[in-house]
Design a protein around this motif. Structure first.
Motif, PDB file in Angstrom:
ATOM      1  N   GLU A  86       0.837  -1.206   0.000  1.00 48.23           N
ATOM      2  CA  GLU A  86       0.000   0.000   0.000  1.00 48.23           C
ATOM      3  C   GLU A  86       0.869   1.253   0.000  1.00 48.23           C
ATOM      4  OE1 GLU A  86      -0.434  -2.624   2.029  1.00 48.23           O
ATOM      5  OE2 GLU A  86      -2.238  -3.361   0.996  1.00 48.23           O
ATOM      6  N   SER A  87       1.946   1.231   0.804  1.00 53.05           N
ATOM      7  CA  SER A  87       2.814   2.409   0.845  1.00 53.05           C
ATOM      8  C   SER A  87       3.536   2.601  -0.490  1.00 53.05           C
ATOM      9  CB  SER A  87       3.822   2.290   1.994  1.00 53.05           C
ATOM     10  OG  SER A  87       3.157   2.353   3.237  1.00 53.05           O
ATOM     11  N   CYS A  88       3.942   1.496  -1.108  1.00 53.20           N
ATOM     12  CA  CYS A  88       4.587   1.605  -2.429  1.00 53.20           C
ATOM     13  C   CYS A  88       3.611   2.247  -3.428  1.00 53.20           C
ATOM     14  CB  CYS A  88       5.035   0.222  -2.921  1.00 53.20           C
ATOM     15  SG  CYS A  88       6.289  -0.555  -1.853  1.00 53.20           S
ATOM     16  N   TYR A 103      10.285   2.829  -9.831  1.00 52.56           N
ATOM     17  CA  TYR A 103      10.681   2.280  -8.533  1.00 52.56           C
ATOM     18  C   TYR A 103      12.152   1.876  -8.599  1.00 52.56           C
ATOM     19  CZ  TYR A 103       5.865   1.346  -6.754  1.00 52.56           C
ATOM     20  OH  TYR A 103       4.571   1.438  -6.274  1.00 52.56           O
ATOM     21  N   LEU A 104      12.906   2.259  -7.610  1.00 49.08           N
ATOM     22  CA  LEU A 104      14.326   1.887  -7.514  1.00 49.08           C
ATOM     23  C   LEU A 104      14.592   1.387  -6.103  1.00 49.08           C
ATOM     24  CD1 LEU A 104      15.604   5.187  -9.092  1.00 49.08           C
ATOM     25  CD2 LEU A 104      16.011   2.953 -10.126  1.00 49.08           C
ATOM     26  N   TYR A 105      15.126   0.185  -5.990  1.00 48.40           N
ATOM     27  CA  TYR A 105      15.403  -0.359  -4.657  1.00 48.40           C
ATOM     28  C   TYR A 105      16.390  -1.509  -4.773  1.00 48.40           C
ATOM     29  CZ  TYR A 105      11.749  -3.587  -6.275  1.00 48.40           C
ATOM     30  OH  TYR A 105      11.015  -4.464  -7.026  1.00 48.40           O
ATOM     31  N   GLY A 106      16.968  -1.865  -3.650  1.00 45.53           N
ATOM     32  CA  GLY A 106      17.877  -2.996  -3.603  1.00 45.53           C
ATOM     33  C   GLY A 106      17.122  -4.302  -3.778  1.00 45.53           C
ATOM     34  N   ASN A 107      17.757  -5.264  -4.426  1.00 42.82           N
ATOM     35  CA  ASN A 107      17.098  -6.510  -4.804  1.00 42.82           C
ATOM     36  C   ASN A 107      16.997  -7.487  -3.618  1.00 42.82           C
ATOM     37  OD1 ASN A 107      16.018  -8.473  -6.607  1.00 42.82           O
ATOM     38  ND2 ASN A 107      18.060  -9.389  -6.804  1.00 42.82           N
ATOM     39  N   TYR A 108      15.896  -7.357  -2.863  1.00 45.40           N
ATOM     40  CA  TYR A 108      15.586  -8.274  -1.754  1.00 45.40           C
ATOM     41  C   TYR A 108      14.178  -8.796  -1.978  1.00 45.40           C
ATOM     42  CZ  TYR A 108      19.662  -6.116   0.288  1.00 45.40           C
ATOM     43  OH  TYR A 108      20.941  -5.674   0.482  1.00 45.40           O
ATOM     44  N   ASN A 114       6.617  -6.570  -2.652  1.00 50.96           N
ATOM     45  CA  ASN A 114       5.728  -5.474  -2.251  1.00 50.96           C
ATOM     46  C   ASN A 114       5.736  -4.313  -3.244  1.00 50.96           C
ATOM     47  OD1 ASN A 114       5.045  -7.036  -0.116  1.00 50.96           O
ATOM     48  ND2 ASN A 114       6.212  -5.888   1.414  1.00 50.96           N
ATOM     49  N   PHE A 115       6.903  -3.985  -3.783  1.00 54.53           N
ATOM     50  CA  PHE A 115       6.916  -2.939  -4.817  1.00 54.53           C
ATOM     51  C   PHE A 115       6.164  -3.423  -6.065  1.00 54.53           C
ATOM     52  CE2 PHE A 115      10.365  -0.911  -2.348  1.00 54.53           C
ATOM     53  CZ  PHE A 115      10.061   0.432  -2.527  1.00 54.53           C
ATOM     54  N   ASP A 116       6.312  -4.710  -6.424  1.00 53.53           N
ATOM     55  CA  ASP A 116       5.571  -5.229  -7.582  1.00 53.53           C
ATOM     56  C   ASP A 116       4.061  -5.105  -7.366  1.00 53.53           C
ATOM     57  OD1 ASP A 116       7.802  -5.790  -9.052  1.00 53.53           O
ATOM     58  OD2 ASP A 116       7.681  -7.981  -8.855  1.00 53.53           O
ATOM     59  N   MET A 117       3.614  -5.391  -6.146  1.00 56.96           N
ATOM     60  CA  MET A 117       2.177  -5.245  -5.859  1.00 56.96           C
ATOM     61  C   MET A 117       1.757  -3.779  -5.952  1.00 56.96           C
ATOM     62  SD  MET A 117       1.748  -8.034  -2.764  1.00 56.96           S
ATOM     63  CE  MET A 117       0.067  -7.571  -2.340  1.00 56.96           C
ATOM     64  N   GLY A 118       2.619  -2.888  -5.470  1.00 53.99           N
ATOM     65  CA  GLY A 118       2.335  -1.450  -5.579  1.00 53.99           C
ATOM     66  C   GLY A 118       2.193  -1.027  -7.039  1.00 53.99           C
ATOM     67  N   ALA A 119       3.071  -1.564  -7.882  1.00 57.17           N
ATOM     68  CA  ALA A 119       3.032  -1.225  -9.318  1.00 57.17           C
ATOM     69  C   ALA A 119       1.752  -1.740  -9.960  1.00 57.17           C
ATOM     70  CB  ALA A 119       4.260  -1.802 -10.024  1.00 57.17           C
ATOM     71  N   THR A 131      10.368  -0.560 -12.989  1.00 54.05           N
ATOM     72  CA  THR A 131      11.204  -0.918 -11.839  1.00 54.05           C
ATOM     73  C   THR A 131      12.632  -1.198 -12.271  1.00 54.05           C
ATOM     74  OG1 THR A 131       9.346  -1.897 -10.640  1.00 54.05           O
ATOM     75  CG2 THR A 131      11.553  -2.678 -10.041  1.00 54.05           C
ATOM     76  N   VAL A 132      13.602  -0.688 -11.505  1.00 52.04           N
ATOM     77  CA  VAL A 132      15.001  -1.129 -11.644  1.00 52.04           C
ATOM     78  C   VAL A 132      15.482  -1.551 -10.257  1.00 52.04           C
ATOM     79  CG1 VAL A 132      17.370  -0.491 -12.248  1.00 52.04           C
ATOM     80  CG2 VAL A 132      15.454   0.361 -13.630  1.00 52.04           C
ATOM     81  N   ARG A 133      15.881  -2.812 -10.161  1.00 60.16           N
ATOM     82  CA  ARG A 133      16.388  -3.355  -8.884  1.00 60.16           C
ATOM     83  C   ARG A 133      17.908  -3.297  -8.885  1.00 60.16           C
ATOM     84  NH1 ARG A 133      12.542  -7.528 -10.655  1.00 60.16           N
ATOM     85  NH2 ARG A 133      10.564  -6.768  -9.791  1.00 60.16           N
ATOM     86  N   VAL A 134      18.470  -2.789  -7.821  1.00 61.05           N
ATOM     87  CA  VAL A 134      19.925  -2.639  -7.741  1.00 61.05           C
ATOM     88  C   VAL A 134      20.544  -3.960  -7.289  1.00 61.05           C
ATOM     89  CG1 VAL A 134      21.828  -1.288  -6.800  1.00 61.05           C
ATOM     90  CG2 VAL A 134      19.610  -0.190  -7.230  1.00 61.05           C
ATOM     91  N   THR A 135      21.590  -4.374  -7.993  1.00 65.15           N
ATOM     92  CA  THR A 135      22.206  -5.699  -7.787  1.00 65.15           C
ATOM     93  C   THR A 135      23.729  -5.570  -7.791  1.00 65.15           C
ATOM     94  OG1 THR A 135      22.143  -6.061 -10.178  1.00 65.15           O
ATOM     95  CG2 THR A 135      20.297  -6.967  -8.901  1.00 65.15           C
TER      96      THR A 135
END
Lengths: 331, 331
Positions: A86-88, A103-108, A114-119, A131-135
């Protein structure tokens, strides 16, 4: 325990209240969601919305980089815990200006879910979110797409924030962030655990005088544990993983980040930086710009990480692009 | 020991080498003295030279604030040790542009002696050097002129740097720095000692779970030692010393600095800041601008300090004046 807190279950809310008061010139909490820190400038007309986030305990990551020409919002989870879907989603509502959001965040795993659900929730309302996940953490997996995101977050977010500020569309901003991530490699060393405020205890055990090479920012296991070595030796070992991984080669130009995991003095970071620079010089790799300090921490963990980003003309321009946020400003 | 260093007797030189490499866009070591960090812009034509300094171990103080519109040079001592008179003098040679120089430093006996000798050496060459000693630590003495300088250094240096950048003459810059110092009060709390790199041992003893209210940044005794309290209680006690000391009263406007002594997470600092803001609001004291982070540290010491500076229109303008240095930038 050596932490300055009140009720351990209120640390995130009290931090956010203090943060938004202290930096009210830059940010506020979203009226509909107390876990979304929003730039006072957002939504910015004609600009892709840049949304970063993850668990708390890594400050100044993520909320410290919300402001002008960097991130438009940060979504805040509990300690070492992903923010809610919901927050995402609410972050998208707070910052979208009609050009979509990234969306940009570390890959966990938790963040991905949760970000995918937000999207998806945003997509149902017709708002496009990519989305780009940092790896960037080289020792977290052999497969790049499975790797975790650590301090390299800072470079990827900075690049994306500048690209968006320059008026690029969502595909262009995403492409710049993907290039930054593809060109970025990090690895760290921990000399201690961090203190979890709820338990008052270390999040894992570590003897004084030991070090763990390659440890993740939530205490994920590294490549080996040993007695603490001299700084130059530690830097040599870390660089021996980072450099061949991309690989970084003679003639390359790089940005360097020597990052404190929380409790490592700037004195020690600069002693480490000195050796990083010597190794790069020996290899004919040119340093374009450097950053030394606490950029992505694990509360009071002692240790540091080294990040290199290989640069081209576009990445140089984006890295240098002026920005103004509570914890990072380029004039 | 949990420090990332090489030979403990080389820490300052290796730090300086790393620092000047990492931040080569801003600073370099003076060619005639490896303990003087000089702005790449110095000497700045038509500008009073701003020279700050003191012992090492307080980074980003002092060297982190050398750059555009802030300090022109920092003079570097060994850990918790004053820089030499020769280095104080050499800094004048490096930055004087014919308008004289201002020495700014925390009020410690060794620094007073050595900077004064530097000023005498400069006077012999016909260069006028004035001095403002920072005396913000409320619990270090009843007599204001005997008090030590702690994190309030940052406010006094910032104000003087901006006044000089605006083209003021030496008397005007000195008057602005004196006003900033007269209006600034600080006090801290330590939850741990710091690790001296040469001995590998704490610079003083402190049990885990204890705190010392009012401790100085070199471990000077505070007003009392007790079991660690909740953050709100600690902040209340510190504010109960700071506020009546100036005094800060209803209707005043202040700048606030909640400073990490080295190893206190931004999470905890913002929890403390929250309470500082609540207390000021209750008293009808308006917060104009706030700073939260590691501004004046004691290497890896755990703890924090609170600084208030009472503002007038001139001090507001000087505090907000744009500047660009390795560890502090206003766009």
């Amino acid at each position: 325990m050596r932490r300055l807190i009140n009720d351990p279950y209120d640390v995130v809310e009290e931090m956010l209240e203090g943060f938004c008061k202290a930096h009210s010139k830059y940010v506020h909490l979203y009226e509909n969601d107390g876990r979304v820190v929003v730039s006072n400038l957002a939504p910015v007309k004609g600009k892709v919305g840049i949304i970063i986030g993850g668990g708390s305990g890594h400050e100044p990551l993520f909320l410290g980089y919300v402001g002008e020409n960097f991130a438009d919002a940060a979504v805040i989870g509990n300690i070492n815990t992903s923010p809610s879907p919901e927050s995402c989603y609410n972050a998208v509502k707070a910052v979208d200006a009609g050009k979509g959001c990234l969306y940009l965040y570390g890959n966990y795993a938790g963040d991905v879910m949760n970000f995918d659900m937000g999207a998806e929730m945003a997509a149902e309302e017709g708002i496009r979110v990519e989305t780009v996940r940092v790896t960037d953490d080289v020792c977290s997996s052999k497969n790049i797409e499975d790797r975790r995101g650590v301090a390299g977050d800072f470079f990827v977010f900075k690049v994306a924030g500048a690209k968006a500020a320059m008026g690029a569309d969502l595909d262009e901003v995403k492409a710049a962030a993907e290039k930054a991530n593809a060109n970025t490699r990090s690895m760290g060393v921990a000399l201690s655990s961090a203190t979890h405020p709820a338990t008052g205890k270390p999040i894992f055990e570590m003897e004084e005088g030991d070090m763990e090479i390659g440890m993740g920012i939530h205490g994920e296991p590294g490549v080996r544990r040993d007695k603490l070595q001299k700084a130059d030796k530690v830097v040599e070992e870390i660089m021996s993983y980072i450099i061949p991984d991309l690989p970084f080669i003679t003639g390359d130009e790089v940005a360097v980040l020597v990052n404190s995991l929380g409790s490592t003095p700037l004195m020690d970071l600069h002693i480490c930086y000195r050796k990083v620079a010597m190794i790069l010089e020996e290899k004919g790799i040119k340093i374009y710009r450097s950053f030394v300090g606490p950029y992505a921490t694990t509360m009071d963990m002692i240790g540091m990480s080294i990040t290199l980003m290989k640069l081209d003309d576009e990445l140089k321009q984006l890295l240098d692009y002026p920005c103004s946020t509570p914890y990072f400003t380029i004039k």
